[in-house]
Each structure stands twice: as C-alpha cells, then as structure tokens.
Write an enzyme that holds these catalytic residues in place. Structure first.
Site, PDB file in Angstrom:
ATOM      1  N   ASP A 339      22.091  11.486  46.504  1.00 23.32           N
ATOM      2  CA  ASP A 339      20.421  12.360  46.171  1.00 23.32           C
ATOM      3  C   ASP A 339      19.999  11.261  45.884  1.00 23.32           C
ATOM      4  OD1 ASP A 339      18.373  14.150  44.228  1.00 23.32           O
ATOM      5  OD2 ASP A 339      19.174  15.506  45.699  1.00 23.32           O
ATOM      6  N   ASP A 340      19.108  11.002  44.850  1.00 20.41           N
ATOM      7  CA  ASP A 340      18.078  10.242  44.194  1.00 20.41           C
ATOM      8  C   ASP A 340      19.211   9.419  43.579  1.00 20.41           C
ATOM      9  OD1 ASP A 340      15.977   9.181  43.567  1.00 20.41           O
ATOM     10  OD2 ASP A 340      14.728  10.555  42.506  1.00 20.41           O
ATOM     11  N   LYS A 449      17.346  15.876  52.461  1.00 22.09           N
ATOM     12  CA  LYS A 449      16.400  16.616  51.992  1.00 22.09           C
ATOM     13  C   LYS A 449      15.081  15.913  51.597  1.00 22.09           C
ATOM     14  CE  LYS A 449      17.143  19.028  47.195  1.00 22.09           C
ATOM     15  NZ  LYS A 449      17.636  19.176  46.634  1.00 22.09           N
ATOM     16  N   TRP A 450      14.351  16.885  52.245  1.00 29.79           N
ATOM     17  CA  TRP A 450      12.867  16.125  52.319  1.00 29.79           C
ATOM     18  C   TRP A 450      12.162  16.813  51.021  1.00 29.79           C
ATOM     19  CZ3 TRP A 450      11.463  13.214  56.178  1.00 29.79           C
ATOM     20  CH2 TRP A 450       9.582  12.953  56.268  1.00 29.79           C
ATOM     21  N   ASP A 451      12.060  15.890  49.823  1.00 30.02           N
ATOM     22  CA  ASP A 451      11.570  16.456  48.708  1.00 30.02           C
ATOM     23  C   ASP A 451       9.784  16.367  48.686  1.00 30.02           C
ATOM     24  OD1 ASP A 451      11.767  17.794  45.975  1.00 30.02           O
ATOM     25  OD2 ASP A 451      13.262  16.346  45.040  1.00 30.02           O
ATOM     26  N   ASN A 453       7.602  16.580  45.209  1.00 32.50           N
ATOM     27  CA  ASN A 453       7.992  16.621  43.864  1.00 32.50           C
ATOM     28  C   ASN A 453       6.468  16.430  43.113  1.00 32.50           C
ATOM     29  OD1 ASN A 453      10.553  17.013  42.808  1.00 32.50           O
ATOM     30  ND2 ASN A 453      11.401  15.175  43.469  1.00 32.50           N
ATOM     31  N   ASP A 519      15.323  24.934  41.832  1.00 33.48           N
ATOM     32  CA  ASP A 519      15.517  23.216  40.313  1.00 33.48           C
ATOM     33  C   ASP A 519      16.795  23.954  40.002  1.00 33.48           C
ATOM     34  OD1 ASP A 519      15.134  21.442  42.490  1.00 33.48           O
ATOM     35  OD2 ASP A 519      13.386  20.601  40.672  1.00 33.48           O
TER      36      ASP A 519
END
Length: 696
Positions: A339-340, A449-451, A453, A519
C-alpha cells in the site's frame, strides 16, 4: 427486441420480462407510453391512441408525460436539456429520422435555430434499458458556439400511483452505502455530489415502489448513473401525482460546456430497470447486467488478497514486506499488495505524493526484487497509487506548482495535505501516462489500487477560457488514462478506491475489476455497508478485508476471527491485519477460512444473491445460488434471553430436490429449507457461520 409501429412513430423495446414504449405525435412531441411488464406492439399502439388529457390553467399537459423534456415551450418540469446560443435560450426540435436494430434505437431531432442535432439513444441489456443523448452542432464554421447548461442522458417517467416510496443509499466516510426508505412527497428531491467524484454521501442510484414491495415481491423501478464525477439525480412528484426522474453529470454549473460548430458530445449512460420481483429481484437483475455488460472480465473470480497498510502504515521496508508476503503466502493468499509509502519521500501523508518512483532507501533495487519474490511464493503482486493528487512537499509540485487546480489570488486549500492535479491539462495527462506506464513496465506488477483521497475545492485554471470544464474534463481524462493503461497492460487489474467508497458507480466499474467498499473494516459495521452496496452492485466487485481485533482504526470493537472472516467472505475476500502478530493458532484458523472461501468463491462472486435477513440486533443472513450449489452466510449480533434464533428461510432452491450440507453432514429437503428454514445454531454475541449446500 425493438419493434416499430406501422406508421414509424411508435417504438417498443422488450426484454425478457419488461417492455418500454414511446410515441411521437404529429407535432413531434415525444411521449412516454409504458415502462413495466412485457406488452405487445398492439398494446403500445393502443396506449398511443388514447385521448390526451384536457388543458388545465397553470399546467401543461406535456409535464409528466414527455419522454425527454427540454427547456422552452409549454413545459414547467425540470428540463433534461438546457441550451443557450446566439442570444436564444431553449430548444424547439423537429423529428428527422430513427434507426433501430435488435437491441439499439436512435431517434434524431434537429433544432433549426441552434443547428443542434439531438439524438436519443436506447439500448436493451436484458431488462435494463440504457439511455444516452448525443448532441451535435451542425452549424457552419463561424456559427456561434452553443452553451450547454445541462445535458442529462434521460428522464424516466413512472406510471401514476396513489403512493410512491423512495429508496436511496446515503452515508459518509467509513459509513457508506446505508439504505434508507421514505415516502416520496410532492416537489423535487435532489441527491448528488458537488465534490468532483461520486462521493461517499450518496450512490448515484434510486429505487421507487408503491410502498408495499418486499425483498422478493412487488413492483420496483430503479435507475443508476454511469458517471464518476459530480452528478445530480432529481426525483420530481408533480402536482397531479406523476413522477419523473432526471439525472446526469454535473451539479449546479459544474457541467457547463461550449459546443463549437462541427463538434459533438455524448452523455454518460443513465440505466433503468423495472421488475415485479421486489428489491431482491431488482438487485439480481442489476448484478447480472453488470457482470454481463459493465465489469471487465466479470466471469473470472477475483483472488484472495493481502494488503499491508494496517500492518505497517507509512513505516515500510522491503525486508518487512518480504516477511509479510511469506506469511500471507502460507495462508493461501493469491495477491500481495504494497500500500502507501513505497515511493518518494513518503514517510507520512505530508510528503511524496506525486513522486511515483520507489524510495531507494526502502527499496534499493526498486520494486522488482520484491515483486519477483512474491511471484516465487505463488502470489500476484500489486501496489497502491493516487495519481490524481500531489503533496505540496513533493518534487512534482516544486517543479510544477501550476499543475494543480487553483483560483488566482486564493489560498490553495489542502485536505490530507494534498492538492488535486488538473487532469484537463495536456502536459499533466502526458506526465501521468508516461510515469504510470514506466512504473507498470519496470516490475512484474499485476494489480493497482487506484486511490482518490480528496474532494475538489478551488476548482480553476488561471487563463483557461470559459467555461473551463475542469469538473467533467477531469473525469473524462481519468477514464481515458485508465482505458489507455488497461490497453497497454492488459494483465494488470485495477481497484477503484476513494477513501473507501467515495468513487463507486457504473462508470468506474466499466474500467476497474473491483472497488474498495469502505475504509471501515469493522466486521459488524460492514454488514450494513455491504447490505446497502448489494442493492445495486454484485459481490464480484465488493472488496472486504479481515483486519486485527480490537479494531484499531475506528471503534475498538473486539470480534472473533470467525466473525471477521464470515463478514468479509460476503464479497472479494482480503486480509489486512498485521500477520506478524497473529498467533500460530490464528494463522492456522485463517488458512482454513481461506481454503473454505476458495471453495465457495465461484458461488459467492458469480451466483445470484438473496438477502435473507437484513442486519439488525439479531440474526442476519445472505444466500448465494449458482446452479446446483448454494452458500449461506449467517451472523448473530447478539443472542436474546438465551433463545435460539429462528431458522433462516432460504430461497432460490428446488423444492423437490434434496441438498447435502457438508458442514453439518445433514441432507435437507428443498421444500423444508424454503418453508421451515435452516437452523444456524448461532449463539452468544458476534457469532457467524458458513453453510454449503449441494443438490444431492
């Protein structure tokens, strides 16, 4: 099937169980005739022959009867089309011609003052009717541009009834897709998003019934919009009780655009469905439609994934990811996602966003070595990105501060310490394409995984002509970028995320393989979120994770590994806990759950869904049926007075058949399961179970 009347002015679209009919009058007024159970062309022509209602003071006979209301003329309802050009506002069209084949109808009209061709497009997808509008400026060079103030793809007209009840999905971050129902009252009810994306607060879907529809019976009308930017749906009950639903892209003035001579625009799809099989029947029809016509590779089940975010946060390293990958592989996980914080100077959410290069201190050899080890462990490899955003503390922003949406002389508002890149700029699009294409080519990456925010604020680009089209242009640019990446990297799967469920709609689902539902990973909260989500979207796209207990992200609730797994097994199973802290007993139990999920996965992800009991204080359950197999997932929130919950009555089974349950070793008669029900044996608080049934 599409049929045309003898005079060429009545059209009937018929799916397996429903029909949709419209009629063009001798004065070129396009009237809605029927939307409901399947009828014959002769029935539609009989409806067309009925006398028109008498004129009434202060009313228009067109209102509530017109197929596609435009601005101008004897109309007072909200227009689906509003045009201004050459000092003239409104639309006055004349019918030109039609084109029809087996599953598509096009009706062409022309406004001679604006030289605007309006094409109404209808497509049949089973019992789902897709509607779009194409607008073409047919004026010569030098003719004034046309200003499109609003261009909705459809207005849906419902038959007159004594009462209507409106269902919608509302929410907020970490509490998305919550179902609510209330009586429709006179006036205009508007839902939508002013945020530049679909939004957490409403899904672009509504359903209406007469107030007596149940899960499995009664008429239900529902509509869903295929658009991932700002949007608006209006449900309008007129003074005479007629109801129309109008919707499309844009909200307020965010959809305005100029149409130059020789150019054309096509609206997003606004899809509608009628059923007499209740809310469950509507859901199953929507799910089948999306699997057949919307979702890429929908007949291929999605893999079990592990995501490292909750285990690591921003403090990641290659060695740590390798250790997590080995543990995930031992559980039977099929996709490992970093992830990030793998890129740039990303040590917190304050820096690095936009610099899509592996951090050399954390990944000295780039992502390749980790990706290769993940593949050797028998898993696919994925990463997290947020390409539409940038931190002010980033190399990208320092080099190009003008690349973000902003208003001259105004403070650049930050949310989550980030700004929105202006994807309507050609140089921004070129940069993102180049960087993401290089990234996906640099290592064996199988999943993205295209976020997204951060909602839009301060939308503007200094010096850009009016109207700037940043709102709609951003969404089109996103679509183009995803389409281009998918074409260049056809083996890479994409997940849509927007702080959880902030960008879920038919538009983004046509370009991604699954979506991050919320989330909020608390298994009890997720039951209500998943219940609402399932009203429109299938389990095949609904990502759900098993995370640590107590739930550290939100509420601190403690729940068993059993309850967490059974909750997440209702969709695309994922694991997001810190596996380095799980005991050997928990790891062994988790492996068993993963093995079980893989066995039931084709039924869950590709089967027909029946919501047996909604989430509440007691027992809730869902059932999936595919061919001779069925799966029941049951959850007990709390046991009351020590009493065993009542049996759960199943659906979708053959009453004359017998069904074997390997989980209990019992064989059940289909008629008994349908009438008496299945005893779950659940007790205590937060208990759950899985039941497999196979025709004996």
């Amino acid at each position: 099937m599409i049929e045309t009347g003898a005079d060429g002015r009545t059209w009937l679209l018929s799916g397996p169980r429903s029909s949709y009919a419209l009629r063009l009058t001798e004065h070129d007024e396009l009237l809605h005739l029927h939307w409901g159970p399947r009828i014959a062309l002769a029935d539609a022509e009989a409806l067309a022959a009925e006398p028109l209602p008498p004129e009434r003071p202060f009313e228009s006979w067109l209102d509530g009867r017109e197929e596609y209301p435009v601005e101008g003329g004897p109309r007072f309802v909200p227009p689906a089309l509003s045009v201004r050009g050459g000092g003239v506002r409104g639309t006055e069209w004349r019918y030109e011609n039609s084109m029809a084949d087996e599953d598509e109808l096009q009706l062409h009209f022309l406004d001679s003052v604006h030289q605007l061709q309006i094409t109404l497009i209808y497509r049949l997808r089973g019992d789902v009717v897709e509607r779009q509008v194409a607008l073409t400026h047919r004026g010569r060079f030098g003719t004034p541009d046309l200003e499109l103030l609003r261009e909705d793809p459809a207005t849906w007209t419902l038959p007159r009834r004594d009462r209507w009840r409106l269902s919608q999905l509302h929410g907020r971050w970490a509490a998305e897709s919550r179902l609510t129902r209330a009586d429709l009252t006179y006036g205009e009810k508007v839902i939508g998003s002013r945020r530049g994306h679909t939004g957490h607060h409403h899904l672009p879907w509504v359903a209406l019934d007469e107030g007596d529809a149940t899960e499995e019976s009664g008429e239900v009308y529902s509509c869903a919009l295929a658009w991932s930017g700002s949007w608006r749906i209006s449900v309008h009950q007129l003074p005479d009780g007629a109801v129309q639903i109008t919707g499309g892209s844009g909200h307020d003035d965010s959809g305005q655009q100029l149409l130059a001579p020789g150019t054309a625009v096509v609206t997003p799809v606004f899809a509608g469905l009628w059923t007499d099989r209740g809310f469950g029947g509507a859901s199953r029809a929507w799910h089948a439609y999306q699997r057949a016509h919307v979702i890429p590779n929908a007949d291929t089940p999605r893999p079990v994934l592990y995501n490292s975010w909750e285990a690591t946060g921003f403090d990641i390293s290659e060695g740590q990811q390798r250790r997590l990958a080995r543990r995930a592989a031992a559980l039977g996980v099929e996709l490992f996602v970093v992830d990030d914080a793998w890129f740039g100077e990303r040590v917190s959410d304050r820096a690095g966003l936009g610099d899509w290069f592996p951090n050399p201190d954390r990944f000295p050899g780039g992502l390749g070595p980790l990706a290769h080890e993940v593949h050797e462990l028998g898993m696919r490899f994925g990463i997290w990105v947020e390409p539409e955003m940038v931190n002010p503390d980033s190399d990208l922003y320092r080099a190009h501060p003008d690349w973000v949406q902003h208003q001259p002389g105004r403070t650049r508002t930050e949310y989550r310490n980030q700004l929105v890149l202006d994807l309507t700029r050609e140089d921004v699009r070129a940069h993102l394409w180049r960087r993401l294409d290089e990234l996906l080519s640099s290592a064996p990456i199988d999943y993205v995984k295209w976020d997204f925010n951060r909602s839009f604020t301060d939308v503007g680009r200094p010096g850009a002509p009016y109207p700037q089209r940043l709102w709609s242009g951003h969404t089109h640019a996103l679509y183009d970028l995803l389409d281009r990446l998918r074409a260049a990297h056809p083996t890479v799967a994409f997940e849509s995320c927007s702080g959880g469920g902030g960008r879920i709609d038919l538009g983004i689902l046509s370009r991604t393989d699954q979506v991050w539902t919320s989330d909020n990973t608390d298994p009890l909260d997720r039951l209500a979120i998943q219940h609402g989500f399932s009203q429109l979207h299938p389990a095949r796209v609904m990502a759900a994770w098993v995370t640590d207990s107590p739930n550290t992200q939100l509420n601190g609730r403690t729940s068993s590994l059993c309850f967490r797994f059974v909750s997440a097994m209702a969709g695309v199973l994922g694991i997001g806990g810190d596996l380095t802290r799980w005991t050997e007993g928990e790891l062994a139990e988790a492996r068993d759950w993963v093995d079980l999920y893989k066995e039931i996965r084709p039924v869950v992800q590709l089967g027909d869904l029946y919501r047996l009991r909604p989430p509440g204080e007691g027992l809730s359950a869902v059932q999936y049926v595919r061919g001779d197999e069925s799966v029941v997932l049951a959850w007990l929130r709390a046991q009351a007075y020590g009493e065993e919950p009542a049996p759960v009555r199943l659906r979708g089974l053959d009453p004359a058949a017998a069904y074997f349950c390997p989980d209990t070793g019992e064989t059940h008669r289909g008629a008994v399961l349908l009438h008496r029900g299945l005893r779950t044996g659940l007790k205590g608080d937060l208990d759950a179970a899985v039941f497999r049934l196979r025709r004996a």
